[in-house]
Scaffold this motif. Structure first.
Motif, PDB file in Angstrom:
ATOM      1  N   ASP A  17       0.820  -1.217   0.000  1.00 22.15           N
ATOM      2  CA  ASP A  17       0.000   0.000   0.000  1.00 22.15           C
ATOM      3  C   ASP A  17       0.851   1.263   0.000  1.00 22.15           C
ATOM      4  OD1 ASP A  17      -2.172  -1.592  -0.045  1.00 22.15           O
ATOM      5  OD2 ASP A  17      -2.757  -1.282   2.051  1.00 22.15           O
ATOM      6  N   VAL A  18       1.925   1.239   0.780  1.00 18.64           N
ATOM      7  CA  VAL A  18       2.757   2.442   0.871  1.00 18.64           C
ATOM      8  C   VAL A  18       3.380   2.776  -0.485  1.00 18.64           C
ATOM      9  CG1 VAL A  18       4.827   1.135   1.581  1.00 18.64           C
ATOM     10  CG2 VAL A  18       4.619   3.569   2.158  1.00 18.64           C
ATOM     11  N   CYS A  19       3.745   1.748  -1.256  1.00 20.31           N
ATOM     12  CA  CYS A  19       4.310   1.982  -2.592  1.00 20.31           C
ATOM     13  C   CYS A  19       3.235   2.450  -3.567  1.00 20.31           C
ATOM     14  CB  CYS A  19       4.961   0.711  -3.114  1.00 20.31           C
ATOM     15  SG  CYS A  19       6.392   0.172  -2.138  1.00 20.31           S
ATOM     16  N   LEU A  20       2.042   1.873  -3.435  1.00 22.57           N
ATOM     17  CA  LEU A  20       0.938   2.273  -4.309  1.00 22.57           C
ATOM     18  C   LEU A  20       0.559   3.725  -4.071  1.00 22.57           C
ATOM     19  CD1 LEU A  20      -1.001   1.277  -6.466  1.00 22.57           C
ATOM     20  CD2 LEU A  20      -2.556   0.526  -4.651  1.00 22.57           C
ATOM     21  N   VAL A  23       3.012   5.939  -5.782  1.00 22.28           N
ATOM     22  CA  VAL A  23       2.737   6.048  -7.217  1.00 22.28           C
ATOM     23  C   VAL A  23       1.608   7.045  -7.462  1.00 22.28           C
ATOM     24  CG1 VAL A  23       1.896   4.818  -9.251  1.00 22.28           C
ATOM     25  CG2 VAL A  23       3.577   3.731  -7.735  1.00 22.28           C
ATOM     26  N   PHE A  24       0.542   6.914  -6.685  1.00 24.69           N
ATOM     27  CA  PHE A  24      -0.608   7.817  -6.825  1.00 24.69           C
ATOM     28  C   PHE A  24      -0.205   9.276  -6.548  1.00 24.69           C
ATOM     29  CE2 PHE A  24      -3.255   4.249  -7.346  1.00 24.69           C
ATOM     30  CZ  PHE A  24      -4.548   4.659  -7.610  1.00 24.69           C
ATOM     31  N   HIS A  25       0.764   9.436  -5.666  1.00 25.07           N
ATOM     32  CA  HIS A  25       1.206  10.794  -5.300  1.00 25.07           C
ATOM     33  C   HIS A  25       1.685  11.582  -6.514  1.00 25.07           C
ATOM     34  CE1 HIS A  25       3.116  13.995  -2.968  1.00 25.07           C
ATOM     35  NE2 HIS A  25       4.210  13.820  -3.696  1.00 25.07           N
ATOM     36  N   TRP A  26       2.271  10.891  -7.503  1.00 24.76           N
ATOM     37  CA  TRP A  26       2.842  11.572  -8.661  1.00 24.76           C
ATOM     38  C   TRP A  26       1.846  11.727  -9.808  1.00 24.76           C
ATOM     39  CZ3 TRP A  26       7.107  14.106  -7.883  1.00 24.76           C
ATOM     40  CH2 TRP A  26       7.965  13.694  -6.865  1.00 24.76           C
ATOM     41  N   LEU A  27       0.622  11.250  -9.624  1.00 25.36           N
ATOM     42  CA  LEU A  27      -0.393  11.365 -10.671  1.00 25.36           C
ATOM     43  C   LEU A  27      -1.234  12.617 -10.482  1.00 25.36           C
ATOM     44  CD1 LEU A  27      -1.716   7.669 -10.742  1.00 25.36           C
ATOM     45  CD2 LEU A  27       0.077   8.691 -12.161  1.00 25.36           C
ATOM     46  N   ASP A  28      -1.683  13.206 -11.597  1.00 27.07           N
ATOM     47  CA  ASP A  28      -2.617  14.312 -11.481  1.00 27.07           C
ATOM     48  C   ASP A  28      -4.029  13.771 -11.221  1.00 27.07           C
ATOM     49  OD1 ASP A  28      -3.677  13.440 -13.934  1.00 27.07           O
ATOM     50  OD2 ASP A  28      -2.542  14.907 -15.096  1.00 27.07           O
ATOM     51  N   ASP A  29      -4.985  14.670 -11.039  1.00 18.56           N
ATOM     52  CA  ASP A  29      -6.338  14.253 -10.654  1.00 18.56           C
ATOM     53  C   ASP A  29      -6.965  13.299 -11.665  1.00 18.56           C
ATOM     54  OD1 ASP A  29      -6.002  15.804  -8.482  1.00 18.56           O
ATOM     55  OD2 ASP A  29      -7.406  17.379  -9.057  1.00 18.56           O
ATOM     56  N   ARG A  44      -9.168   2.138  -3.086  1.00 18.24           N
ATOM     57  CA  ARG A  44      -8.898   2.508  -1.697  1.00 18.24           C
ATOM     58  C   ARG A  44      -7.688   3.433  -1.604  1.00 18.24           C
ATOM     59  NH1 ARG A  44     -10.058  -3.023  -0.785  1.00 18.24           N
ATOM     60  NH2 ARG A  44      -7.813  -3.480  -0.698  1.00 18.24           N
ATOM     61  N   ALA A  45      -6.701   3.182  -2.446  1.00 18.90           N
ATOM     62  CA  ALA A  45      -5.508   4.038  -2.449  1.00 18.90           C
ATOM     63  C   ALA A  45      -5.861   5.472  -2.818  1.00 18.90           C
ATOM     64  CB  ALA A  45      -4.473   3.487  -3.422  1.00 18.90           C
ATOM     65  N   SER A  48      -6.748   7.627   0.158  1.00 11.85           N
ATOM     66  CA  SER A  48      -5.771   7.732   1.233  1.00 11.85           C
ATOM     67  C   SER A  48      -5.538   9.202   1.577  1.00 11.85           C
ATOM     68  CB  SER A  48      -4.447   7.080   0.806  1.00 11.85           C
ATOM     69  OG  SER A  48      -3.461   7.293   1.775  1.00 11.85           O
ATOM     70  N   GLY A  49      -5.678   9.517   2.853  1.00 11.39           N
ATOM     71  CA  GLY A  49      -5.568  10.916   3.268  1.00 11.39           C
ATOM     72  C   GLY A  49      -4.234  11.552   2.955  1.00 11.39           C
ATOM     73  N   SER A  50      -3.168  10.758   2.924  1.00  6.04           N
ATOM     74  CA  SER A  50      -1.834  11.310   2.680  1.00  6.04           C
ATOM     75  C   SER A  50      -1.693  11.909   1.286  1.00  6.04           C
ATOM     76  CB  SER A  50      -0.778  10.217   2.880  1.00  6.04           C
ATOM     77  OG  SER A  50      -0.969   9.158   1.956  1.00  6.04           O
ATOM     78  N   LEU A  51      -2.567  11.514   0.361  1.00 13.83           N
ATOM     79  CA  LEU A  51      -2.507  12.046  -1.009  1.00 13.83           C
ATOM     80  C   LEU A  51      -3.106  13.441  -1.124  1.00 13.83           C
ATOM     81  CD1 LEU A  51      -3.570   8.895  -3.079  1.00 13.83           C
ATOM     82  CD2 LEU A  51      -1.249   9.781  -2.745  1.00 13.83           C
ATOM     83  N   TRP A  52      -3.888  13.841  -0.129  1.00 11.16           N
ATOM     84  CA  TRP A  52      -4.688  15.054  -0.277  1.00 11.16           C
ATOM     85  C   TRP A  52      -4.399  16.098   0.790  1.00 11.16           C
ATOM     86  CZ3 TRP A  52      -6.846  14.608  -4.847  1.00 11.16           C
ATOM     87  CH2 TRP A  52      -7.146  13.342  -5.333  1.00 11.16           C
ATOM     88  N   ARG A  53      -3.230  15.987   1.416  1.00 13.50           N
ATOM     89  CA  ARG A  53      -2.894  16.943   2.474  1.00 13.50           C
ATOM     90  C   ARG A  53      -2.504  18.315   1.921  1.00 13.50           C
ATOM     91  NH1 ARG A  53       0.780  12.580   5.739  1.00 13.50           N
ATOM     92  NH2 ARG A  53      -0.942  11.425   6.707  1.00 13.50           N
ATOM     93  N   THR A  54      -1.906  18.305   0.745  1.00 13.94           N
ATOM     94  CA  THR A  54      -1.465  19.551   0.117  1.00 13.94           C
ATOM     95  C   THR A  54      -2.183  19.715  -1.215  1.00 13.94           C
ATOM     96  OG1 THR A  54       0.721  19.411   1.148  1.00 13.94           O
ATOM     97  CG2 THR A  54       0.511  20.821  -0.797  1.00 13.94           C
TER      98      THR A  54
END
Length: 439
Positions: A17-20, A23-29, A44-45, A48-54
């Motif tokens: 999950d952490v790797c997924l 990967v999602f972190h570098w994608l646009d919306d 589910r990824a 993940s709240g960590s993707l939307w903090r900024t």
């Protein structure tokens, strides 16, 4: 044979999950939304709240089909993921007409309202360059936007640690109302960084406003404050000394030719603040304020100046004589000055020797940016002194103005100088020097 078309059977299915999420972190919306449709795990990824903090939400101010859904998607995002937000930046790019500012105001009303209800994490908010004094902002739209923003700041004031409203261009009363929202209920604000550069409309003598002083007195733990010189007064410095001296580290001060800057501020007020706030560093940014007598009134020896930027913005004026400033004024900071920027149209005076002597006298100067009429030999002398360790510059960025269109000879000399000091430049310096015709 393994069927790679089925995500559950492919190597991607076993991705942690952490790797997924990485990967999602570098994608646009758009790509995130498409990826979320692949399988339940990927869906589910997506949440993940960590993707939307900024988040940076950009509204393009010019009508086009490509930007039709910007307003709708911004509101959708906040409703879907707003509860995770910690850092939010809003951009409105050059609004084209009153219709667009009205649409922006309506969208922001919904966005801020929903965010105020669902979010308890937001620590950083930036809404820059609104320029609310432009004619595209009708009075009712402007008033409603300021009201909505004020309500939001009241709700989030206890969480916010950083607020950037640079370039809002509001009236004195509107500006103080917005800043006062940060201390709603508690009558104190513990926000650490505030940027109100060009926050107030042009030509306002904020330094004489009792209302402004009352608002600033509610800030109890300022670390970084960015604002205009037309806010500076003995009263303001005393307030900062009383309420934020224990935390204050940086003052960024812009002085623009259209802002009032004739007020008298005593050196003793600066000395008291510097004594009570020993970590304080002051950065000055002057735009078209170049006259020596104006600068001398502002740049007092008691100020712990770290950086000075003097920009004429290509304007030339015989009254802007830089030699007294370089010779008599700036050397007062030779023990503390770390960054110096000079962008001057000095076609009426040569400054090579004076500038070189100033640089050599500033024992902590590490950054130099100069756009000015200079001789090419200035660069050779500067690099020679640097090679002999008579200065500690690590960044040198120079644009040598010339009155001639043809610069091939100057360019050849610069290449020769580079070759002569190539080892020094490549190993120790951030170096960029060019010629620039000013015809």
């Amino acid at each position: 044979m393994e069927d790679d078309s089925d995500p559950e059977q492919s190597c991607w299915a076993g991705l942690p999950d952490v790797c997924l999420r990485h990967v999602f972190h570098w994608l646009d919306d758009r790509d995130r939304s498409r990826a979320a449709m692949v399988c339940k795990k990927w869906s589910r990824a997506m949440y993940s709240g960590s993707l939307w903090r900024t988040r940076t939400i950009t509204f393009n101010g010019r009508p086009s089909r490509a930007h039709t859904f910007e307003f709708e998607t911004a509101l959708w995002y906040v409703k879907k993921f707003g509860k995770y937000l910690e850092h939010l930046e809003i951009k409105l790019l050059n609004p084209y007409n009153a219709v667009l500012t009205r649409k922006f105001q309506v969208t922001m009303r919904g966005l801020l309202s929903h965010l105020g209800k669902c979010n308890s994490r937001l620590v950083s908010l930036s809404i820059q360059h609104l320029e609310l004094d432009r004619v595209v902002w009708k009075s009712m739209v402007r008033a409603q936007f300021i009201k909505n923003l004020g309500t939001f700041l009241k709700r989030m004031g206890k969480h916010l640690d950083y607020l950037n409203l640079k370039g809002a261009r509001v009236t004195l009363e509107e500006g103080c109302q917005l800043l006062n929202s940060l201390s709603y209920l508690r009558n104190k604000s513990f926000i650490s960084e505030v940027n109100i550069e060009d926050f107030f409309s042009l030509h306002l003598p904020i330094y004489s406003s009792t209302l402004f002083h009352q608002v600033v007195s509610k800030f109890q733990s300022l670390v970084i404050l960015t604002f205009n010189y037309n806010c500076i007064s003995d009263e303001l410095l005393d307030i900062l000394c009383k309420h934020s001296a224990h935390s204050l580290c940086t003052l960024n001060i812009k002085c623009h030719i259209h802002d009032p800057h004739g007020q008298v501020v005593w050196g003793m007020s600066w000395a008291n603040l510097a004594k009570r706030a020993p970590q304080l560093k002051v950065n000055f940014f002057f735009e078209r304020v170049m006259k020596h007598d104006h600068l001398a009134r502002i740049l007092l020896v008691e100020i712990p100046v770290r950086s000075i930027s003097l920009r004429s913005c290509y304007f030339s004026d015989p009254d802007w004589t830089m030699r007294p400033t370089l010779v008599n004024l700036l050397p007062a900071y030779r023990h503390v000055l770390q960054k110096l920027t000079l962008e001057v149209n000095n076609d009426h005076e040569l400054l090579d020797d004076e500038l070189l002597q100033l640089i050599l006298s500033c024992k902590k100067l590490v950054f130099l940016k100069v756009w000015a009429f200079l001789s090419v030999t200035f660069m050779e002398k500067l690099l020679q002194n640097r090679s002999e360790k008579k200065c500690i510059l690590t960044t040198i960025k120079v644009r040598i103005y010339t009155a001639r269109q043809e610069t091939s000879e100057e360019d050849r000399l610069l290449r020769d100088i580079y070759k002569k000091f190539k080892y020094l430049i490549d190993s120790e310096l951030n170096y960029f020097v060019i010629t620039y015709p000013m015809v």
